[in-house]
Design an enzyme around this catalytic site. Structure first.
Site, PDB file in Angstrom:
ATOM      1  N   GLY A 177      -6.914 -23.275 -66.113  1.00 19.86           N
ATOM      2  CA  GLY A 177      -6.926 -22.929 -64.704  1.00 19.86           C
ATOM      3  C   GLY A 177      -8.164 -23.512 -64.039  1.00 19.86           C
ATOM      4  O   GLY A 177      -9.217 -23.656 -64.668  1.00 19.86           O
ATOM      5  N   CYS A 178      -8.059 -23.847 -62.763  1.00 18.13           N
ATOM      6  CA  CYS A 178      -9.175 -24.514 -62.080  1.00 18.13           C
ATOM      7  C   CYS A 178     -10.406 -23.613 -61.980  1.00 18.13           C
ATOM      8  O   CYS A 178     -11.532 -24.047 -62.276  1.00 18.13           O
ATOM      9  CB  CYS A 178      -8.734 -24.986 -60.702  1.00 18.13           C
ATOM     10  SG  CYS A 178      -7.970 -23.728 -59.662  1.00 18.13           S
ATOM     11  N   ASN A 179     -10.217 -22.354 -61.569  1.00 16.90           N
ATOM     12  CA  ASN A 179     -11.354 -21.435 -61.497  1.00 16.90           C
ATOM     13  C   ASN A 179     -11.952 -21.176 -62.872  1.00 16.90           C
ATOM     14  O   ASN A 179     -13.175 -21.052 -63.024  1.00 16.90           O
ATOM     15  CB  ASN A 179     -10.921 -20.113 -60.867  1.00 16.90           C
ATOM     16  CG  ASN A 179     -10.449 -20.277 -59.439  1.00 16.90           C
ATOM     17  OD1 ASN A 179     -11.148 -20.828 -58.594  1.00 16.90           O
ATOM     18  ND2 ASN A 179      -9.246 -19.804 -59.160  1.00 16.90           N
TER      19      ASN A 179
END
Length: 425
Positions: A226-228
């Site tokens: 996931g990006c976060n």
């Protein structure tokens, strides 16, 4: 045997170029020889594809006249599922500049039947394919399949693809295969767990002294992070490994761009609703990337003591994440020690930049690039450390990580098709 074959191929091709006066052949031969150490010999299917990539750009003038279809057949064929969305579209944009693969098929749901140019006019693949309906029949026969589907929709089609062809490389940009714990998946995603795949974060340092990239070299199923989770994990992991922070009191506030919310038309994503305002979401420990970050920190440290407060905030920019992470720091620890720990764990990492003391990263410094920039500082009066990371959520946070992982799994140089140079202004 594979190393000898690769060296012979490089030598023959290199000599062919020298006959045509191309001095770059010497560099090509050296590159191919060094690449022997990274060839994926666990899957013979990939060996000859690797030869094509390592020798691409080193062909003689006569070989350059070979039919285009013959040249393309030497490269792995890639299908991108969900190509009309932001994540799928960014993957296509990067693949368009990748010399070692051929984008053979693009699929979509509501946009099926349209030309790619109708939904993504900024992408030039050299042709304008029609977006196909997503199905096993459409995806059959590809060497690589990239799934850019909403969370919860990858599991079934991935299982069907792998059942038909155990050698196909499948990369899931969704969350379906990231978590090891079925209980945590069900608690955060409210659906049945689809299993755990090899995690696609090459730079992640592990408690056993290795890095995650070693597992990716032989992977056939890859869960793209996931990006976060990428922004927070890579900021905190080295400092927890060095025991410089209080693992039980971690906090992260993340201003994020609106592309992270996807491309679907929703009222709160309209320009008139989003412009000029900042809006927190998934507060109070409900964000789905929390268990992913904690899982990463467990793998990096070998400990179970991390606790994380996590608050993302939508801000009016198209792309980017600025993860502002804080935690209590032991008395006497300095900014220099934090930076030294980051530099130690990321020494030699092509896509990681640790900024000098007194500097802080910004999202504009990474837009369009597959890089993460890190800065850190200690507030001696409050006893708090601040670690800040900046990434492009669509590149390093998604599609760039997918290409890095794909390159490793195919036995290609890890940075192929990826840039460290950002866009400005």
């Amino acid at each position: 045997m594979s190393g000898t074959l690769l060296r012979r191929t490089a030598l023959v091709v290199g000599l062919g170029r020298r006959r045509h006066g191309d001095l770059a052949a010497e560099n090509g031969v050296r590159a191919a020889n060094s690449a022997v150490h990274h060839v994926n010999t666990a899957h013979p299917r990939w060996l000859f594809m690797q030869l094509a990539v390592y020798t691409s750009g080193m062909m003689s003038e006569s070989s350059a006249t070979a039919p285009a279809t013959e040249q393309a057949a030497r490269r792995p064929r890639v299908a991108v599922v969900g190509a009309s969305g932001y994540a799928g579209g960014e993957t296509l944009r990067l693949l368009a500049g990748h010399p070692g693969v051929e984008v053979a098929t693009v699929t979509a749901h509501s946009s099926a039947g349209k030309r790619l140019s109708e939904v993504a006019p900024h992408i030039d693949l050299g042709h304008d394919p029609v977006l196909q309906e997503t199905g096993v029949e459409t995806l059959r026969g590809h060497d690589v399949v990239v799934l850019a589907l909403p969370h919860g929709q990858s599991g079934q089609i991935a299982a069907a693809l792998r059942a038909e062809d155990p050698d196909v490389l499948v990369l899931d940009l969704g969350a379906d295969h990231r978590l090891e714990s079925a209980e945590e998946w069900e608690a955060y995603y409210r659906s049945e767990h689809s299993g755990t795949w090899t995690y696609g974060m090459p730079e992640l340092p592990l408690a056993d002294g290795t890095r995650q990239r070693e597992q990716l070299r032989t992977a056939r199923e890859i869960a793209v992070p996931g990006c976060n989770a990428t922004a927070v994990t890579l900021a905190l992991a080295p400092l927890l490994r060095a025991e410089l922070l209080d693992a039980g009191a971690l906090s992260a506030v993340l201003p994020v761009g609106y592309s992270g919310a996807g491309r679907a038309a929703k009222q709160h994503l309209l320009f008139s609703e989003a412009s000029g305002t900042a809006a927190p979401y998934a507060v109070g420990g409900t964000h789905r990337h929390i268990p992913e970050v904690l899982q990463n920190l467990r793998r990096a440290t070998g400990r179970e003591d991390a606790r994380l407060g996590f608050t993302p905030v939508l801000v009016p920019m198209s792309r980017g994440i600025l993860a502002v992470c804080t935690a209590p720091v032991a008395e006497g620890n300095t900014t220099g020690e934090l930076l030294a720990a980051l530099e130690h764990d990321y020494a030699g990492e092509h896509f990681v930049t640790v900024l000098p003391e007194g500097s802080a990263p910004a999202t504009g410094q990474v837009a369009g690039a597959n890089t993460i920039r890190l800065g850190a500082a200690v507030d001696a009066r409050s006893g708090q450390a601040t670690v800040i990371s900046a990434i492009d959520n669509l590149v390093k946070g998604t599609a760039g990580a997918a290409l890095q992982s794909m390159n490793l799994a195919l036995g290609l140089p890890e940075a192929t098709g990826l840039s460290r140079t950002a866009l400005a202004p």
